[in-house]
Design a protein around this motif. Structure first.
Motif, PDB file in Angstrom:
ATOM      1  N   LYS A   1     -57.921 -16.734 -47.267  1.00 53.40           N
ATOM      2  CA  LYS A   1     -57.431 -16.292 -45.956  1.00 53.40           C
ATOM      3  C   LYS A   1     -56.711 -14.952 -46.043  1.00 53.40           C
ATOM      4  O   LYS A   1     -56.905 -14.066 -45.195  1.00 53.40           O
ATOM      5  CB  LYS A   1     -56.506 -17.356 -45.359  1.00 53.40           C
ATOM      6  CG  LYS A   1     -57.251 -18.603 -44.884  1.00 53.40           C
ATOM      7  CD  LYS A   1     -56.300 -19.600 -44.254  1.00 53.40           C
ATOM      8  CE  LYS A   1     -57.074 -20.726 -43.589  1.00 53.40           C
ATOM      9  NZ  LYS A   1     -57.904 -21.481 -44.513  1.00 53.40           N
ATOM     10  N   LEU A   2     -55.872 -14.789 -47.064  1.00 52.68           N
ATOM     11  CA  LEU A   2     -55.098 -13.556 -47.172  1.00 52.68           C
ATOM     12  C   LEU A   2     -55.930 -12.394 -47.676  1.00 52.68           C
ATOM     13  O   LEU A   2     -55.873 -11.282 -47.125  1.00 52.68           O
ATOM     14  CB  LEU A   2     -53.893 -13.783 -48.083  1.00 52.68           C
ATOM     15  CG  LEU A   2     -52.848 -14.797 -47.585  1.00 52.68           C
ATOM     16  CD1 LEU A   2     -51.729 -14.942 -48.602  1.00 52.68           C
ATOM     17  CD2 LEU A   2     -52.284 -14.388 -46.232  1.00 52.68           C
ATOM     18  N   LEU A   3     -56.720 -12.620 -48.727  1.00 51.59           N
ATOM     19  CA  LEU A   3     -57.484 -11.526 -49.316  1.00 51.59           C
ATOM     20  C   LEU A   3     -58.684 -11.127 -48.478  1.00 51.59           C
ATOM     21  O   LEU A   3     -59.060  -9.947 -48.442  1.00 51.59           O
ATOM     22  CB  LEU A   3     -57.961 -11.916 -50.719  1.00 51.59           C
ATOM     23  CG  LEU A   3     -56.874 -12.045 -51.795  1.00 51.59           C
ATOM     24  CD1 LEU A   3     -57.458 -12.643 -53.067  1.00 51.59           C
ATOM     25  CD2 LEU A   3     -56.254 -10.680 -52.094  1.00 51.59           C
ATOM     26  N   CYS A   4     -59.294 -12.083 -47.812  1.00 53.69           N
ATOM     27  CA  CYS A   4     -60.542 -11.815 -47.085  1.00 53.69           C
ATOM     28  C   CYS A   4     -60.355 -11.769 -45.572  1.00 53.69           C
ATOM     29  O   CYS A   4     -61.335 -11.573 -44.834  1.00 53.69           O
ATOM     30  CB  CYS A   4     -61.591 -12.870 -47.445  1.00 53.69           C
ATOM     31  SG  CYS A   4     -61.886 -13.016 -49.224  1.00 53.69           S
ATOM     32  N   GLY A   5     -59.134 -11.948 -45.106  1.00 56.72           N
ATOM     33  CA  GLY A   5     -58.851 -11.837 -43.683  1.00 56.72           C
ATOM     34  C   GLY A   5     -59.496 -12.905 -42.823  1.00 56.72           C
ATOM     35  O   GLY A   5     -59.807 -12.660 -41.656  1.00 56.72           O
ATOM     36  N   THR A   6     -59.670 -14.110 -43.378  1.00 53.58           N
ATOM     37  CA  THR A   6     -60.314 -15.174 -42.606  1.00 53.58           C
ATOM     38  C   THR A   6     -59.331 -15.929 -41.716  1.00 53.58           C
ATOM     39  O   THR A   6     -59.718 -16.861 -41.009  1.00 53.58           O
ATOM     40  CB  THR A   6     -61.023 -16.174 -43.538  1.00 53.58           C
ATOM     41  OG1 THR A   6     -60.074 -16.720 -44.461  1.00 53.58           O
ATOM     42  CG2 THR A   6     -62.132 -15.482 -44.316  1.00 53.58           C
ATOM     43  N   ALA A   7     -58.056 -15.545 -41.752  1.00 52.46           N
ATOM     44  CA  ALA A   7     -57.059 -16.074 -40.820  1.00 52.46           C
ATOM     45  C   ALA A   7     -56.227 -14.904 -40.321  1.00 52.46           C
ATOM     46  O   ALA A   7     -55.895 -13.999 -41.090  1.00 52.46           O
ATOM     47  CB  ALA A   7     -56.171 -17.109 -41.498  1.00 52.46           C
TER      48      ALA A   7
ATOM     49  N   ILE B   1     -53.061  -6.427 -51.761  1.00 52.62           N
ATOM     50  CA  ILE B   1     -53.576  -5.984 -50.461  1.00 52.62           C
ATOM     51  C   ILE B   1     -52.975  -4.636 -50.084  1.00 52.62           C
ATOM     52  O   ILE B   1     -53.654  -3.780 -49.500  1.00 52.62           O
ATOM     53  CB  ILE B   1     -53.260  -7.052 -49.397  1.00 52.62           C
ATOM     54  CG1 ILE B   1     -54.112  -8.299 -49.662  1.00 52.62           C
ATOM     55  CG2 ILE B   1     -53.504  -6.531 -47.982  1.00 52.62           C
ATOM     56  CD1 ILE B   1     -53.684  -9.529 -48.884  1.00 52.62           C
ATOM     57  N   ARG B   2     -51.715  -4.411 -50.452  1.00 52.25           N
ATOM     58  CA  ARG B   2     -51.062  -3.131 -50.158  1.00 52.25           C
ATOM     59  C   ARG B   2     -51.824  -1.973 -50.821  1.00 52.25           C
ATOM     60  O   ARG B   2     -51.907  -0.877 -50.267  1.00 52.25           O
ATOM     61  CB  ARG B   2     -49.617  -3.177 -50.655  1.00 52.25           C
ATOM     62  CG  ARG B   2     -48.834  -1.902 -50.407  1.00 52.25           C
ATOM     63  CD  ARG B   2     -47.369  -2.077 -50.763  1.00 52.25           C
ATOM     64  NE  ARG B   2     -46.626  -2.726 -49.690  1.00 52.25           N
ATOM     65  CZ  ARG B   2     -45.972  -3.867 -49.793  1.00 52.25           C
ATOM     66  NH1 ARG B   2     -45.977  -4.525 -50.941  1.00 52.25           N
ATOM     67  NH2 ARG B   2     -45.313  -4.356 -48.769  1.00 52.25           N
ATOM     68  N   GLN B   3     -52.401  -2.216 -51.980  1.00 46.95           N
ATOM     69  CA  GLN B   3     -53.163  -1.192 -52.689  1.00 46.95           C
ATOM     70  C   GLN B   3     -54.590  -1.053 -52.164  1.00 46.95           C
ATOM     71  O   GLN B   3     -55.110   0.054 -52.054  1.00 46.95           O
ATOM     72  CB  GLN B   3     -53.201  -1.517 -54.182  1.00 46.95           C
ATOM     73  CG  GLN B   3     -51.847  -1.477 -54.865  1.00 46.95           C
ATOM     74  CD  GLN B   3     -51.921  -1.931 -56.321  1.00 46.95           C
ATOM     75  OE1 GLN B   3     -52.974  -2.303 -56.812  1.00 46.95           O
ATOM     76  NE2 GLN B   3     -50.789  -1.903 -57.013  1.00 46.95           N
ATOM     77  N   GLU B   4     -55.220  -2.185 -51.847  1.00 48.60           N
ATOM     78  CA  GLU B   4     -56.644  -2.167 -51.528  1.00 48.60           C
ATOM     79  C   GLU B   4     -56.945  -2.162 -50.031  1.00 48.60           C
ATOM     80  O   GLU B   4     -57.989  -1.659 -49.605  1.00 48.60           O
ATOM     81  CB  GLU B   4     -57.321  -3.377 -52.183  1.00 48.60           C
ATOM     82  CG  GLU B   4     -57.199  -3.377 -53.708  1.00 48.60           C
ATOM     83  CD  GLU B   4     -57.777  -4.628 -54.335  1.00 48.60           C
ATOM     84  OE1 GLU B   4     -58.232  -5.532 -53.586  1.00 48.60           O
ATOM     85  OE2 GLU B   4     -57.793  -4.712 -55.583  1.00 48.60           O
ATOM     86  N   GLN B   5     -56.057  -2.752 -49.214  1.00 45.26           N
ATOM     87  CA  GLN B   5     -56.284  -2.825 -47.770  1.00 45.26           C
ATOM     88  C   GLN B   5     -54.965  -2.544 -47.040  1.00 45.26           C
ATOM     89  O   GLN B   5     -54.435  -3.429 -46.360  1.00 45.26           O
ATOM     90  CB  GLN B   5     -56.792  -4.220 -47.378  1.00 45.26           C
ATOM     91  CG  GLN B   5     -58.030  -4.691 -48.119  1.00 45.26           C
ATOM     92  CD  GLN B   5     -58.371  -6.135 -47.770  1.00 45.26           C
ATOM     93  OE1 GLN B   5     -58.725  -6.452 -46.630  1.00 45.26           O
ATOM     94  NE2 GLN B   5     -58.249  -7.026 -48.748  1.00 45.26           N
ATOM     95  N   PRO B   6     -54.409  -1.360 -47.170  1.00 43.42           N
ATOM     96  CA  PRO B   6     -53.077  -1.082 -46.613  1.00 43.42           C
ATOM     97  C   PRO B   6     -52.974  -1.334 -45.115  1.00 43.42           C
ATOM     98  O   PRO B   6     -51.889  -1.641 -44.611  1.00 43.42           O
ATOM     99  CB  PRO B   6     -52.862   0.400 -46.948  1.00 43.42           C
ATOM    100  CG  PRO B   6     -54.231   0.947 -47.228  1.00 43.42           C
ATOM    101  CD  PRO B   6     -55.002  -0.173 -47.823  1.00 43.42           C
ATOM    102  N   GLU B   7     -54.096  -1.249 -44.418  1.00 44.86           N
ATOM    103  CA  GLU B   7     -54.063  -1.471 -42.967  1.00 44.86           C
ATOM    104  C   GLU B   7     -53.760  -2.923 -42.603  1.00 44.86           C
ATOM    105  O   GLU B   7     -53.410  -3.233 -41.461  1.00 44.86           O
ATOM    106  CB  GLU B   7     -55.406  -1.044 -42.343  1.00 44.86           C
ATOM    107  CG  GLU B   7     -56.604  -1.948 -42.631  1.00 44.86           C
ATOM    108  CD  GLU B   7     -57.208  -1.746 -44.021  1.00 44.86           C
ATOM    109  OE1 GLU B   7     -58.183  -2.454 -44.337  1.00 44.86           O
ATOM    110  OE2 GLU B   7     -56.712  -0.883 -44.777  1.00 44.86           O
ATOM    111  N   ARG B   8     -53.869  -3.838 -43.571  1.00 43.52           N
ATOM    112  CA  ARG B   8     -53.652  -5.256 -43.311  1.00 43.52           C
ATOM    113  C   ARG B   8     -52.273  -5.745 -43.759  1.00 43.52           C
ATOM    114  O   ARG B   8     -51.943  -6.924 -43.581  1.00 43.52           O
ATOM    115  CB  ARG B   8     -54.729  -6.100 -44.003  1.00 43.52           C
ATOM    116  CG  ARG B   8     -56.139  -5.862 -43.492  1.00 43.52           C
ATOM    117  CD  ARG B   8     -57.120  -6.887 -44.062  1.00 43.52           C
ATOM    118  NE  ARG B   8     -56.684  -8.236 -43.784  1.00 43.52           N
ATOM    119  CZ  ARG B   8     -56.394  -9.146 -44.730  1.00 43.52           C
ATOM    120  NH1 ARG B   8     -56.516  -8.840 -46.006  1.00 43.52           N
ATOM    121  NH2 ARG B   8     -55.982 -10.351 -44.397  1.00 43.52           N
TER     122      ARG B   8
END
Length: 391
Positions: A6-12, A272-279
């Protein structure tokens, strides 16, 4: 629980949680980890009896008769109280819960009253007929413990063939339409087996994998020196994160989670801060909704004799007994420890007290007490580096 998928893949998303919570107040099972409702998931160790004698059992279960366990009628009063309280999940655990002959009667009652009954099992007793009974009783999930590749698992479970029996139990459940998943407690003996277990999850079509960190309680307390080091934990989380994303991107339908170390949420947040900062902001909000260690707040344990504990690893502290007072009254009481646990972040010390994310984690109080003799000391299993503790 920390939902890696959920956290890494944005499924929630935060909007998902808010939307479901605002409709009828009933958060669906897949979003319960983000619920802010003060109605706990209840783990009921319905019996101490077990057909195995696992090395890391937190209640020291054995294959013998135990006296004074809750009767069927007492259990029904307990379940009715939980239903009136609208607890989201009732987890039938043990020992081995499938040893109790009334489990299907009680599961059916729980389901009929609107609870979500689930089972935690070693899987060795589940064949197709047993799986049909589990399905008919209304159980919605069976979590089966697997502690490594076959040789490792059989050693941990003290039974040759335990791995194959557990795998057959999972297949029996899936064949009968009962969702099932693997529960894996990582330690020095089995950390090298993790890639193989994840391969098995994919190959066998198992829809859920939850990795447990070692908690130093019961026979597990004797294994405190077998916990993995901070650097080893980081490598395990890196592997789990990588495989989570790879499985998701390849369309493999499996949910990956961890539990019993809420530092995992902060570790994933920094990734996530490193790879997907927008999330980042949304993930922080989800972790705030999750709230870190839920012992005494969103998580409860009731032992075979009806004693209520802040969590299943806290067997030496009794908040009350359901034979004397309903669970709903015990859980909302002004018990001294329970009051403190509702505001853990105000009492933690050491690195936990200094951590900028203590409201999202608060560490494990059982591990702190086992190692330092102080309930509020820092969690000895925190593997975050000092620079990662600051926002």
């Amino acid at each position: 629980m920390i939902g890696c998928t959920k956290l890494l893949c944005g499924t929630a998303t935060v909007s998902d949680v808010i939307k479901h919570s605002s409709v009828d107040g009933q958060v669906p099972p897949e979003l319960l980890q983000f619920s802010n409702q003060n109605r706990p998931l209840v783990v009921w160790n319905m019996t101490n009896r077990c057909n195995l004698r696992c090395r890391h059992c937190y209640i020291n279960a054995e294959d013998r008769h135990y006296q004074d366990e809750l009767s069927t009628e007492e259990a029904k009063v307990f379940i009715k109280d939980l239903a009136d309280m609208k607890v989201p999940v009732l987890l039938f655990s043990g020992g081995e819960p499938l040893i109790r002959k009334d489990i299907f009667e009680l599961g059916r009652m729980a389901a009929d009253l609107g609870l979500r009954p689930v089972i935690s099992s070693n899987g060795t007793l589940i064949d197709r007929d047993m799986a049909r009974q589990i399905k008919a009783a209304g159980f919605q999930y069976v979590g089966i413990s697997v502690d490594g590749k076959p040789s490792t698992h059989d050693d941990f479970r003290n039974m040759p063939g335990a791995f194959e029996a557990a795998l057959q139990g999972m297949h029996a459940c899936l064949s009968e339409g009962v969702k099932t998943g693997i529960r894996f407690t990582v330690n020095r003996y089995n950390q090298a087996d993790l890639p193989e277990i994840l391969d098995i999850v994919e190959r066998e079509g198992i829809p859920r994998f939850c990795m447990y960190h070692l908690v130093y309680a019961g026979r597990g307390e004797e294994m405190a020196d077998m916990d993995i080091s901070p650097e080893e934990t980081r490598k395990v989380l890196d592997l789990l994160s990588q495989r989570t994303v790879e499985l998701y991107e390849r369309g493999v339908e499996v949910e990956i989670l961890t539990t019993d170390n809420h530092a995992d949420g902060i570790y994933l947040l920094n990734r996530i801060r490193q790879e997907q900062p927008e999330r980042v902001e949304e993930v922080i909000t989800l972790l705030e909704m999750h709230g870190g260690c839920s012992a005494g707040t969103k998580f409860a344990n009731v032992d075979p004799r009806g004693n209520v504990h802040p969590c299943q690893f806290w067997q030496d502290y009794v908040v009350g007994n359901i034979r004397e007072r309903p669970f709903s009254k015990i859980w909302t009481s002004d018990d001294e420890l329970m009051v403190l646990l509702r505001e853990k972040d105000k009492h933690v010390k050491g690195r936990c007290g200094e951590c900028s994310y203590k409201q999202l984690c608060s560490g494990c109080r059982i591990r702190a007490r086992a190692v330092y003799g102080d309930l509020w000391a820092e969690d000895p299993a925190c593997y975050l580096r000092d620079e990662e503790l600051a926002r």
